[in-house]
Design a protein around this motif. Sequence first.
Motif, PDB file in Angstrom:
ATOM      1  N   SER B  81      -1.773 -11.950   5.304  1.00 31.38           N
ATOM      2  CA  SER B  81      -0.467 -11.578   5.868  1.00 31.38           C
ATOM      3  C   SER B  81       0.641 -11.642   4.830  1.00 31.38           C
ATOM      4  CB  SER B  81      -0.129 -12.519   7.025  1.00 31.38           C
ATOM      5  OG  SER B  81       0.002 -13.849   6.552  1.00 31.38           O
ATOM      6  N   ARG B  82       0.308 -11.932   3.590  1.00 34.84           N
ATOM      7  CA  ARG B  82       1.334 -12.171   2.572  1.00 34.84           C
ATOM      8  C   ARG B  82       2.329 -11.008   2.450  1.00 34.84           C
ATOM      9  NH1 ARG B  82      -3.162 -12.266  -2.207  1.00 34.84           N
ATOM     10  NH2 ARG B  82      -3.964 -13.749  -0.697  1.00 34.84           N
ATOM     11  N   GLU B  83       3.587 -11.315   2.678  1.00 36.29           N
ATOM     12  CA  GLU B  83       4.634 -10.305   2.500  1.00 36.29           C
ATOM     13  C   GLU B  83       4.839 -10.031   1.016  1.00 36.29           C
ATOM     14  OE1 GLU B  83       7.996 -10.585   5.250  1.00 36.29           O
ATOM     15  OE2 GLU B  83       9.296 -10.300   3.515  1.00 36.29           O
ATOM     16  N   HIS B  84       4.250 -10.910   0.199  1.00 41.26           N
ATOM     17  CA  HIS B  84       4.297 -10.686  -1.243  1.00 41.26           C
ATOM     18  C   HIS B  84       3.751  -9.301  -1.597  1.00 41.26           C
ATOM     19  CE1 HIS B  84       4.310 -14.952  -0.427  1.00 41.26           C
ATOM     20  NE2 HIS B  84       4.738 -15.230  -1.648  1.00 41.26           N
ATOM     21  N   ALA B  85       2.855  -8.758  -0.769  1.00 38.20           N
ATOM     22  CA  ALA B  85       2.265  -7.445  -1.083  1.00 38.20           C
ATOM     23  C   ALA B  85       3.316  -6.334  -0.979  1.00 38.20           C
ATOM     24  CB  ALA B  85       1.054  -7.187  -0.193  1.00 38.20           C
ATOM     25  N   PRO B  86       3.951  -6.126   0.203  1.00 38.33           N
ATOM     26  CA  PRO B  86       5.002  -5.098   0.229  1.00 38.33           C
ATOM     27  C   PRO B  86       6.187  -5.437  -0.674  1.00 38.33           C
ATOM     28  CG  PRO B  86       4.862  -6.232   2.352  1.00 38.33           C
ATOM     29  CD  PRO B  86       3.673  -6.647   1.552  1.00 38.33           C
ATOM     30  N   GLN B  87       6.459  -6.714  -0.857  1.00 38.23           N
ATOM     31  CA  GLN B  87       7.547  -7.097  -1.768  1.00 38.23           C
ATOM     32  C   GLN B  87       7.241  -6.645  -3.194  1.00 38.23           C
ATOM     33  OE1 GLN B  87      10.521  -8.592  -1.444  1.00 38.23           O
ATOM     34  NE2 GLN B  87      10.520  -9.467   0.626  1.00 38.23           N
ATOM     35  N   ALA B  88       5.992  -6.850  -3.628  1.00 34.82           N
ATOM     36  CA  ALA B  88       5.616  -6.443  -4.987  1.00 34.82           C
ATOM     37  C   ALA B  88       5.702  -4.925  -5.132  1.00 34.82           C
ATOM     38  CB  ALA B  88       4.198  -6.931  -5.309  1.00 34.82           C
ATOM     39  N   LEU B  89       5.253  -4.215  -4.094  1.00 33.04           N
ATOM     40  CA  LEU B  89       5.319  -2.743  -4.128  1.00 33.04           C
ATOM     41  C   LEU B  89       6.775  -2.279  -4.179  1.00 33.04           C
ATOM     42  CD1 LEU B  89       2.506  -2.195  -1.500  1.00 33.04           C
ATOM     43  CD2 LEU B  89       2.479  -1.175  -3.784  1.00 33.04           C
ATOM     44  N   MET B  90       7.613  -2.897  -3.340  1.00 35.45           N
ATOM     45  CA  MET B  90       9.028  -2.521  -3.283  1.00 35.45           C
ATOM     46  C   MET B  90       9.718  -2.808  -4.615  1.00 35.45           C
ATOM     47  SD  MET B  90      11.815  -3.825  -0.457  1.00 35.45           S
ATOM     48  CE  MET B  90      11.989  -5.513  -1.068  1.00 35.45           C
ATOM     49  N   ARG B  91       9.396  -3.957  -5.195  1.00 37.82           N
ATOM     50  CA  ARG B  91      10.041  -4.329  -6.447  1.00 37.82           C
ATOM     51  C   ARG B  91       9.537  -3.490  -7.617  1.00 37.82           C
ATOM     52  NH1 ARG B  91      12.849  -9.319  -5.519  1.00 37.82           N
ATOM     53  NH2 ARG B  91      12.748  -9.559  -3.264  1.00 37.82           N
ATOM     54  N   ARG B  92       8.408  -2.820  -7.423  1.00 35.97           N
ATOM     55  CA  ARG B  92       7.904  -1.892  -8.426  1.00 35.97           C
ATOM     56  C   ARG B  92       8.541  -0.508  -8.242  1.00 35.97           C
ATOM     57  NH1 ARG B  92       4.509  -2.945 -12.965  1.00 35.97           N
ATOM     58  NH2 ARG B  92       4.076  -0.867 -13.752  1.00 35.97           N
ATOM     59  N   GLY B  93       9.263  -0.326  -7.140  1.00 35.59           N
ATOM     60  CA  GLY B  93       9.968   0.937  -6.935  1.00 35.59           C
ATOM     61  C   GLY B  93       9.463   1.796  -5.783  1.00 35.59           C
ATOM     62  N   PHE B  94       8.453   1.310  -5.051  1.00 37.54           N
ATOM     63  CA  PHE B  94       7.945   2.105  -3.914  1.00 37.54           C
ATOM     64  C   PHE B  94       8.747   1.793  -2.657  1.00 37.54           C
ATOM     65  CE2 PHE B  94       4.231   1.821  -6.748  1.00 37.54           C
ATOM     66  CZ  PHE B  94       4.036   3.181  -6.957  1.00 37.54           C
ATOM     67  N   HIS B  95       9.239   2.845  -2.009  1.00 35.84           N
ATOM     68  CA  HIS B  95      10.065   2.656  -0.822  1.00 35.84           C
ATOM     69  C   HIS B  95       9.501   3.323   0.416  1.00 35.84           C
ATOM     70  CE1 HIS B  95      12.918   1.634  -4.106  1.00 35.84           C
ATOM     71  NE2 HIS B  95      13.073   0.618  -3.289  1.00 35.84           N
ATOM     72  N   ALA B  96       8.323   3.910   0.291  1.00 39.61           N
ATOM     73  CA  ALA B  96       7.654   4.487   1.462  1.00 39.61           C
ATOM     74  C   ALA B  96       6.166   4.620   1.155  1.00 39.61           C
ATOM     75  CB  ALA B  96       8.227   5.860   1.794  1.00 39.61           C
ATOM     76  N   PHE B  97       5.366   4.579   2.231  1.00 39.33           N
ATOM     77  CA  PHE B  97       3.914   4.678   2.106  1.00 39.33           C
ATOM     78  C   PHE B  97       3.399   5.745   3.056  1.00 39.33           C
ATOM     79  CE2 PHE B  97       5.493   0.462   1.240  1.00 39.33           C
ATOM     80  CZ  PHE B  97       5.086   0.304  -0.077  1.00 39.33           C
ATOM     81  N   VAL B  98       2.499   6.564   2.538  1.00 39.77           N
ATOM     82  CA  VAL B  98       1.907   7.621   3.343  1.00 39.77           C
ATOM     83  C   VAL B  98       0.400   7.474   3.199  1.00 39.77           C
ATOM     84  CG1 VAL B  98       1.647  10.121   3.611  1.00 39.77           C
ATOM     85  CG2 VAL B  98       3.877   9.164   2.958  1.00 39.77           C
ATOM     86  N   GLY B  99      -0.321   7.421   4.331  1.00 39.38           N
ATOM     87  CA  GLY B  99      -1.764   7.230   4.229  1.00 39.38           C
ATOM     88  C   GLY B  99      -2.482   7.593   5.508  1.00 39.38           C
ATOM     89  N   ALA B 100      -3.820   7.389   5.506  1.00 34.45           N
ATOM     90  CA  ALA B 100      -4.616   7.696   6.698  1.00 34.45           C
ATOM     91  C   ALA B 100      -4.415   6.624   7.763  1.00 34.45           C
ATOM     92  CB  ALA B 100      -6.088   7.805   6.326  1.00 34.45           C
ATOM     93  N   SER B 101      -4.347   5.339   7.344  1.00 30.30           N
ATOM     94  CA  SER B 101      -4.050   4.256   8.287  1.00 30.30           C
ATOM     95  C   SER B 101      -3.641   3.011   7.506  1.00 30.30           C
ATOM     96  CB  SER B 101      -5.252   3.943   9.185  1.00 30.30           C
ATOM     97  OG  SER B 101      -6.345   3.487   8.419  1.00 30.30           O
ATOM     98  N   PHE B 102      -2.957   2.112   8.211  1.00 29.33           N
ATOM     99  CA  PHE B 102      -2.465   0.878   7.594  1.00 29.33           C
ATOM    100  C   PHE B 102      -2.925  -0.319   8.409  1.00 29.33           C
ATOM    101  CE2 PHE B 102       0.347   4.211   6.225  1.00 29.33           C
ATOM    102  CZ  PHE B 102       0.523   3.939   4.879  1.00 29.33           C
ATOM    103  N   ALA B 103      -3.195  -1.430   7.729  1.00 26.13           N
ATOM    104  CA  ALA B 103      -3.506  -2.668   8.436  1.00 26.13           C
ATOM    105  C   ALA B 103      -2.237  -3.129   9.157  1.00 26.13           C
ATOM    106  CB  ALA B 103      -3.989  -3.735   7.459  1.00 26.13           C
ATOM    107  N   GLU B 104      -2.477  -3.798  10.289  1.00 25.09           N
ATOM    108  CA  GLU B 104      -1.363  -4.061  11.200  1.00 25.09           C
ATOM    109  C   GLU B 104      -0.293  -4.995  10.633  1.00 25.09           C
ATOM    110  OE1 GLU B 104      -3.124  -4.448  15.030  1.00 25.09           O
ATOM    111  OE2 GLU B 104      -1.332  -5.412  15.819  1.00 25.09           O
TER     112      GLU B 104
END
Lengths: 466, 199
Positions: B81-104
Amino acid sequence: MGKSLLDKVWDAHSVRELPSGPTQLFIGLHLIHEVTSPQAFASIRDMGAAVRFPARTFATVDHIIPTDSQARPLSDPLAEAILVELEKNCAEHDITFFDLPSRKQGIVHVVGPELGLTQPGMTIACGDSHTSTHGAFGSVAFGIGTSQVRDVLATQCLAMARPGVRRIEVNGKLGGGVYAKDVILDIIRRLGVKGGIGFAYEYAGSAIEAMSLEERMTVCNMSIEGGARAGYVNPDDTTFEYLRGREYAPSGEAWERAVTWWRGIASDSDAEYADRVEIPAESIAPTVTWGINPGQSAGVDEPLPRVDDLPIDERASADEALRFMGLHGGEPLLGTRIDVAFIGSCTNGRISDLREAARVARTGRVASHVRALVVPGSHEVARQAEAEGLPEVFREAGFQWREPGCSMCLAMNPDKLAGRELCASSSNRNFKGRQGSPTGRTLLMSPAMVAAAAVKGEVSDVREVL
Amino acid sequence: MSGSEPRLRVEGRACVLRGDDIDTDRIIPARFMRVVTFDGLGEHLFEDDRSQAKGDHPIDDERFAGAEILIVGRNFGCGSSREHAPQALMRRGFHAFVGASFAEIFFGNCVSLGLPCATLSEAALAEVMDSVELEPTQEIVLDVASRTLTHRGGTIPVEIPDGAHTQLVEGTWNATAVLLEAGEAIDATAARLPYVQGF
């Protein structure tokens, strides 16, 4: 139509329906640990907010704690700094902290249940995906991220969409040497690692009802590995007997009133479910994962799948997994040489797990090429194990007996794999790099199977050892 | 404080990360979580995957430099559940995700940070991935409000569940402020629960 436990608990805890759709859900028990809470405390400090119900949050330290010496200051300055931060936050906000001196410290999902904090009918949240463990008591429990930890601290609520309920019935009798861990690995294998998205899993059927509370915790613990954010077992006499007399459980006249309420919160016999699955208990074998997600598993003596025999959409993932693991389709895991054996974690670090592993440890000595660790889930588990003489059994067999914590399940402390080591592990995740070495490899299995692998030096069938 | 602004659209370059079931341990290995803030997590994004790929990882691919949108496969963000994952992505510059499915849990953590996760059919996803890989410099637009994705090949519908959509479009994704508005209703709910009252 009757209602499921999930619906009853949801309705009882609903503060209101939010305009954007989800429910504002009151959280009855909030558990925190050192890794996912500091940013949440910083955030409410920035907001100038207070902790709304400090008596409903409890803290412990588990992820970063070393399991050799827990003397302060901790040898890793980063770990020490995180622990100090948690101490400071708990003191500032009047939150009970089961710290090292309290001797109640341990893995958050072991400590909550053993202290009687976890009770039927509650909503429970914790910044850790294995919070689903607490569903074993008939609570609705889920893992949350740090922003949601902030939400709970500031409001004691979460904005949550109500999941559908899939009832999974395991009926019949488990064979000898087949454990709760095998049951949940088998369920995930059948339903897939994303099969549970949008669902809460209700585990039922005669094999689940026959399980102890600790076994039910093992099953519920890995719900998230099947994609289900929550999983639960309806409360029954086994649940109440487990809770009776525990520190935070109700007592005296309140006990009887509590049991009445708890019985009423269980799913009605005519409850409606979004989906139903039935699994015969007799079909479940001692199960071991061969890949890099917990759904990639097989019976210990079953040949691994050949990539070409799999459905097209599973091939790429299976191919990547087999290459990473250095394993081959068509061959069973039985006989695969291991380097490390790890017994512990919130999945399988409880006293009943250690007893089963010790039964196997009594049959021999750890193979000379294997490094074997036993990490009790909490100080309470360690005390009980000591009272039963288990540390001596493990030490005499060549296992290391260590201090409580999450340890090599996720390797945020010094307990790590090195290089491509292959680890027989009673933990919950076999992701690439999970056990601390980017190329380290994990085989998930029951604690008794881990002990058997340690003694034989290779993946073994515990049914032939016991 | 509302703390959140409407997130109506994300536009910019995209990065294609192929593969299913990419878990949060891979997004940010646990050893980098021994920190008390989220600062600096972006540096360690996909650290182990990247070091094993020896530069041949989409995150290190020059063609995707400066990407704002990450395009992924199925069940992205499973595991912890680590929010560190989206935080790391956001801090790398990603502001949106597009995919087939996402974990809840990952999906919910992203919403809490105002980061939209949009899904689309496997066929449409394959087309978008091919399009971006062929022409990485193209501008991609995820229009959150109208739930569409525009790339060189045209504008296609994407799915964003209603609840998340409302939170992003109305700027109510920072749930704390919304939850606080319930005021005494929170205490009233607590008072109705037998266990809160000690039975």
